[in-house]
Design a protein around this motif. Sequence first.
Motif, PDB file in Angstrom:
ATOM      1  N   ALA A  55      12.910   1.811  36.270  1.00 41.15           N
ATOM      2  CA  ALA A  55      14.293   1.904  36.734  1.00 41.15           C
ATOM      3  C   ALA A  55      15.288   1.694  35.594  1.00 41.15           C
ATOM      4  O   ALA A  55      16.321   2.368  35.539  1.00 41.15           O
ATOM      5  N   CYS A  56      14.981   0.765  34.694  1.00 38.62           N
ATOM      6  CA  CYS A  56      15.873   0.527  33.553  1.00 38.62           C
ATOM      7  C   CYS A  56      16.052   1.792  32.726  1.00 38.62           C
ATOM      8  O   CYS A  56      17.175   2.174  32.370  1.00 38.62           O
ATOM      9  N   VAL A  57      14.940   2.450  32.414  1.00 38.15           N
ATOM     10  CA  VAL A  57      14.997   3.620  31.537  1.00 38.15           C
ATOM     11  C   VAL A  57      15.486   4.858  32.289  1.00 38.15           C
ATOM     12  O   VAL A  57      16.331   5.605  31.791  1.00 38.15           O
ATOM     13  N   ARG A  58      14.973   5.064  33.493  1.00 40.09           N
ATOM     14  CA  ARG A  58      15.242   6.302  34.239  1.00 40.09           C
ATOM     15  C   ARG A  58      16.639   6.326  34.847  1.00 40.09           C
ATOM     16  O   ARG A  58      17.321   7.364  34.831  1.00 40.09           O
ATOM     17  N   TYR A  59      17.067   5.217  35.420  1.00 43.65           N
ATOM     18  CA  TYR A  59      18.313   5.214  36.186  1.00 43.65           C
ATOM     19  C   TYR A  59      19.432   4.379  35.564  1.00 43.65           C
ATOM     20  O   TYR A  59      20.580   4.810  35.524  1.00 43.65           O
ATOM     21  N   LEU A  60      19.109   3.175  35.105  1.00 44.54           N
ATOM     22  CA  LEU A  60      20.162   2.263  34.673  1.00 44.54           C
ATOM     23  C   LEU A  60      20.555   2.440  33.220  1.00 44.54           C
ATOM     24  O   LEU A  60      21.607   1.971  32.793  1.00 44.54           O
ATOM     25  N   LYS A  61      19.694   3.097  32.434  1.00 39.76           N
ATOM     26  CA  LYS A  61      19.915   3.254  31.008  1.00 39.76           C
ATOM     27  C   LYS A  61      20.098   1.904  30.318  1.00 39.76           C
ATOM     28  O   LYS A  61      20.980   1.725  29.480  1.00 39.76           O
ATOM     29  N   GLU A  62      19.274   0.981  30.718  1.00 34.37           N
ATOM     30  CA  GLU A  62      19.177  -0.311  30.053  1.00 34.37           C
ATOM     31  C   GLU A  62      17.835  -0.378  29.340  1.00 34.37           C
ATOM     32  O   GLU A  62      16.839   0.150  29.840  1.00 34.37           O
ATOM     33  N   ASP A  63      17.812  -1.035  28.207  1.00 40.76           N
ATOM     34  CA  ASP A  63      16.550  -1.238  27.511  1.00 40.76           C
ATOM     35  C   ASP A  63      15.792  -2.353  28.227  1.00 40.76           C
ATOM     36  O   ASP A  63      16.263  -3.489  28.285  1.00 40.76           O
ATOM     37  N   PRO A  64      14.620  -2.051  28.821  1.00 39.19           N
ATOM     38  CA  PRO A  64      13.889  -3.081  29.571  1.00 39.19           C
ATOM     39  C   PRO A  64      13.469  -4.262  28.700  1.00 39.19           C
ATOM     40  O   PRO A  64      13.376  -5.389  29.189  1.00 39.19           O
ATOM     41  N   ARG A  91       3.044   6.361  17.170  1.00 34.64           N
ATOM     42  CA  ARG A  91       3.959   6.011  16.081  1.00 34.64           C
ATOM     43  C   ARG A  91       4.430   7.269  15.341  1.00 34.64           C
ATOM     44  O   ARG A  91       5.604   7.387  14.970  1.00 34.64           O
ATOM     45  N   VAL A  92       3.516   8.203  15.137  1.00 34.49           N
ATOM     46  CA  VAL A  92       3.863   9.442  14.443  1.00 34.49           C
ATOM     47  C   VAL A  92       4.826  10.278  15.294  1.00 34.49           C
ATOM     48  O   VAL A  92       5.853  10.757  14.814  1.00 34.49           O
ATOM     49  N   LYS A  93       4.499  10.431  16.578  1.00 38.40           N
ATOM     50  CA  LYS A  93       5.321  11.258  17.457  1.00 38.40           C
ATOM     51  C   LYS A  93       6.726  10.698  17.638  1.00 38.40           C
ATOM     52  O   LYS A  93       7.687  11.453  17.766  1.00 38.40           O
ATOM     53  N   ALA A  94       6.819   9.370  17.652  1.00 39.56           N
ATOM     54  CA  ALA A  94       8.113   8.743  17.926  1.00 39.56           C
ATOM     55  C   ALA A  94       8.808   8.234  16.661  1.00 39.56           C
ATOM     56  O   ALA A  94       9.793   7.497  16.747  1.00 39.56           O
ATOM     57  N   GLU A  95       8.316   8.659  15.513  1.00 34.82           N
ATOM     58  CA  GLU A  95       8.820   8.125  14.248  1.00 34.82           C
ATOM     59  C   GLU A  95      10.317   8.298  14.079  1.00 34.82           C
ATOM     60  O   GLU A  95      11.009   7.431  13.530  1.00 34.82           O
ATOM     61  N   SER A  96      10.858   9.394  14.556  1.00 35.82           N
ATOM     62  CA  SER A  96      12.268   9.691  14.309  1.00 35.82           C
ATOM     63  C   SER A  96      13.223   8.894  15.185  1.00 35.82           C
ATOM     64  O   SER A  96      14.413   8.801  14.868  1.00 35.82           O
ATOM     65  N   PHE A  97      12.730   8.301  16.275  1.00 45.06           N
ATOM     66  CA  PHE A  97      13.649   7.590  17.165  1.00 45.06           C
ATOM     67  C   PHE A  97      13.172   6.206  17.594  1.00 45.06           C
ATOM     68  O   PHE A  97      13.944   5.457  18.195  1.00 45.06           O
ATOM     69  N   ALA A  98      11.935   5.840  17.314  1.00 48.11           N
ATOM     70  CA  ALA A  98      11.427   4.522  17.692  1.00 48.11           C
ATOM     71  C   ALA A  98      11.571   3.555  16.526  1.00 48.11           C
ATOM     72  O   ALA A  98      11.018   3.779  15.448  1.00 48.11           O
ATOM     73  N   ILE A 111      11.591  10.919  29.504  1.00 52.56           N
ATOM     74  CA  ILE A 111      12.837  10.173  29.689  1.00 52.56           C
ATOM     75  C   ILE A 111      12.970   9.071  28.644  1.00 52.56           C
ATOM     76  O   ILE A 111      14.091   8.699  28.268  1.00 52.56           O
ATOM     77  N   GLY A 112      11.848   8.562  28.154  1.00 54.61           N
ATOM     78  CA  GLY A 112      11.884   7.548  27.103  1.00 54.61           C
ATOM     79  C   GLY A 112      12.466   8.092  25.813  1.00 54.61           C
ATOM     80  O   GLY A 112      13.229   7.419  25.115  1.00 54.61           O
ATOM     81  N   THR A 113      12.097   9.325  25.480  1.00 51.02           N
ATOM     82  CA  THR A 113      12.623   9.964  24.270  1.00 51.02           C
ATOM     83  C   THR A 113      14.134  10.118  24.357  1.00 51.02           C
ATOM     84  O   THR A 113      14.874   9.779  23.424  1.00 51.02           O
ATOM     85  N   ILE A 114      14.603  10.641  25.490  1.00 49.20           N
ATOM     86  CA  ILE A 114      16.050  10.821  25.667  1.00 49.20           C
ATOM     87  C   ILE A 114      16.771   9.483  25.589  1.00 49.20           C
ATOM     88  O   ILE A 114      17.799   9.347  24.921  1.00 49.20           O
ATOM     89  N   PHE A 115      16.203   8.491  26.266  1.00 47.68           N
ATOM     90  CA  PHE A 115      16.821   7.165  26.268  1.00 47.68           C
ATOM     91  C   PHE A 115      16.946   6.604  24.854  1.00 47.68           C
ATOM     92  O   PHE A 115      18.018   6.144  24.446  1.00 47.68           O
ATOM     93  N   LEU A 116      15.857   6.633  24.105  1.00 46.39           N
ATOM     94  CA  LEU A 116      15.862   6.050  22.764  1.00 46.39           C
ATOM     95  C   LEU A 116      16.779   6.821  21.815  1.00 46.39           C
ATOM     96  O   LEU A 116      17.486   6.229  20.988  1.00 46.39           O
ATOM     97  N   GLN A 117      16.778   8.141  21.911  1.00 41.76           N
ATOM     98  CA  GLN A 117      17.651   8.939  21.057  1.00 41.76           C
ATOM     99  C   GLN A 117      19.123   8.639  21.337  1.00 41.76           C
ATOM    100  O   GLN A 117      19.929   8.497  20.413  1.00 41.76           O
ATOM    101  N   GLU A 118      19.478   8.546  22.604  1.00 39.17           N
ATOM    102  CA  GLU A 118      20.867   8.292  22.945  1.00 39.17           C
ATOM    103  C   GLU A 118      21.270   6.851  22.631  1.00 39.17           C
ATOM    104  O   GLU A 118      22.409   6.587  22.241  1.00 39.17           O
ATOM    105  N   ARG A 119      20.339   5.930  22.798  1.00 32.20           N
ATOM    106  CA  ARG A 119      20.628   4.546  22.417  1.00 32.20           C
ATOM    107  C   ARG A 119      20.923   4.463  20.927  1.00 32.20           C
ATOM    108  O   ARG A 119      21.889   3.824  20.497  1.00 32.20           O
ATOM    109  N   ASN A 120      20.085   5.142  20.124  1.00 34.79           N
ATOM    110  CA  ASN A 120      20.282   5.119  18.677  1.00 34.79           C
ATOM    111  C   ASN A 120      21.590   5.779  18.267  1.00 34.79           C
ATOM    112  O   ASN A 120      22.227   5.378  17.284  1.00 34.79           O
ATOM    113  N   ALA A 121      21.986   6.801  19.018  1.00 38.23           N
ATOM    114  CA  ALA A 121      23.228   7.511  18.699  1.00 38.23           C
ATOM    115  C   ALA A 121      24.454   6.791  19.241  1.00 38.23           C
ATOM    116  O   ALA A 121      25.593   7.186  18.959  1.00 38.23           O
ATOM    117  N   GLY A 122      24.216   5.746  20.019  1.00 36.39           N
ATOM    118  CA  GLY A 122      25.328   4.988  20.581  1.00 36.39           C
ATOM    119  C   GLY A 122      26.026   5.683  21.718  1.00 36.39           C
ATOM    120  O   GLY A 122      27.185   5.379  22.016  1.00 36.39           O
TER     121      GLY A 122
END
Length: 615
Positions: free
Chosen positions: A53-62, A411-418, A433-444
């Motif tokens: 729910a945090c990642v999918r709906y609330l956009k909070e980092d669990p 680690r290799v697949k997520a290197e650019s955003f994890a 949805i994790g990829t989108i969440f992490l990318q947008e979190r990093n971009a602020g």
Amino acid sequence: MKKINITELVLRDGHQCHIATRLRTEDMLPICPQLDNQNFWSIEAWGGATFDACVRYLKEDPWERLIKLRKALPNSQIQMLLRGQNLLGYRHYSDDVVDLFVKKAADNGVDIFRVFDAMNDIRNIELSIKSVKKYKKHAQGTISYTTSPVHNIEYFVKLAKQIEELGSDTLAIKDMAGLLTPKVTKDLVEALVKNVAIPIHIHSHATSGLGSLNLMAAVEAGATMIDTCNSSFSEGASHPTTESIVAALEGWGYKTDIDLAGLEEISEYLKDVRKKYWQFESEFTGLDPRVLVNQVPGGMISNLSSQLKDQSALHRMDEVLKEIPNVRKDLGYPPLVTPTSQIVGTQAALNVITGERYKSITSEVKNYFLGQYGKAPGETNKEIKTKAIGDQQPITCRPADKLKPEVANLRVKAESFAKTDEDILTYAMFPDIGTIFLQERNAGTLQPEELLDKANMLKQGDHYAPSEFNITLHGETYHIKLTGSGHAGEAERPFYVSVDGISEEVLVETLDEVLINPNNQSSNGEKAKGSEKTTSARPKPNHEGCVTTAMPGTIVDIKVNIGDKVSAGDGLVVIEAMKMENEIQAPKNGTIMAIHIAKGDSVSPNETLLEIQQS
């Protein structure tokens, strides 16, 4: 005076059952000092559906939620619910991922891990329990309680002995659907007390109306630990009320060390907070003795109703509830708890919505028959099994034995955003949805303090516009949701507008035009452009070779190309709906002549996804 230890569930299972796990961290933190002073044995505050729910709906980092809760609850043991080899996702993960997840959860603040497996397959919880002990935390091995021709007290005692042998510190009876009765509770707890040495902890939902009686029966039979929920989120599909149980226990001469007056302050605050989440309240979370037949657990019923509402099929809930026991029998009587509750519930919904049992079979049901979730408790339906997997042979080993180590590749697949191991694990749980969440979190670009977020946004040009929001018209507030957008480059795009769960289609050129009210008026009161049109960008089915979907969802995979020869039953498209993946199969032999979708598209019923020319 005998001490009874109480685990408070309001920060996890309580709001999961009543408002579809939508309680935000910002609304938890203010009341944490009061919770922290109540001498609970533990406070369940993480795991289960909260991560999703945090990642999918609330956009909070669990993980940030866990860190903040750890700081806010310095005197309390934080407890989480862990699905064994499933962790907090919907598939089995490799052993190195499981070990890393337990380590990081322990590092960030989890003290007690309640570990269960939806199939009660002991092989699926073994590594998790060993990892918990490895990192010097409390391991609570768990029985997923259910009823069926193959489940009895002898079955559960045997399972409990195996759990104790794994090194569990305590043993939980997880009655996730509220199926226990006081007599069975007494008999089961007495049998467990006689056969295992570790303390017994009981978790019984109140859905059937028997939860409080079960807790008292368990205590009288020798259980020393129970789960309750603050009155702000208790009863119905949730759990017996903390205040009431504390009063009852003390009246019977037991000790809890909990202050009833202090609980009232917690209740007043959370009751007021709950009002903010009115749109997520489910009408199916009250007392419902039908659970004794359909066995739908508390955490599932609110999500199932929400998902059916998204499909404009909420009016068919009773049909789905009647179909669930039939699907469960076909699958060999698995307990209904994540992920099997979603697997059975989604398949039952498909059987009802499509009008034909197993006309469409989810990928998860196929994997279930292939043994990828573990050993079914009873015999499965051979006819349905053959329809699902043909002559493929199920595996008989521990499912995770088939999985290669994953962490290095992740680690290799997520290197650019994890940035951290926690990010790697978020990506592992939910790659898309994790990829989108992490990318947008990093971009602020995430707005964690806002109700509108990327989970509720649609791309329009180079920016995102809201696709789920509330509007107020003449004093009445309506919940608006948009789904089924066409391709961004199209001059006109179809949007399916849901007003309080009732869907209609409009055709618009920009998202600015779809801020409409139930009378098809825009936010400035004018008639919305295109509101009288009903033509979709995708063609409507007009011949027998048109392939459609029975449920709105998102295209996950397209398995064919134009010109491919296909046979009836071949997989064509994988669509995600109701959190499950569903493979759409060819209705007949022929050649793929047209494809009207792309990966990532949102699609709706009565649109042609592909066209087949019959051979």
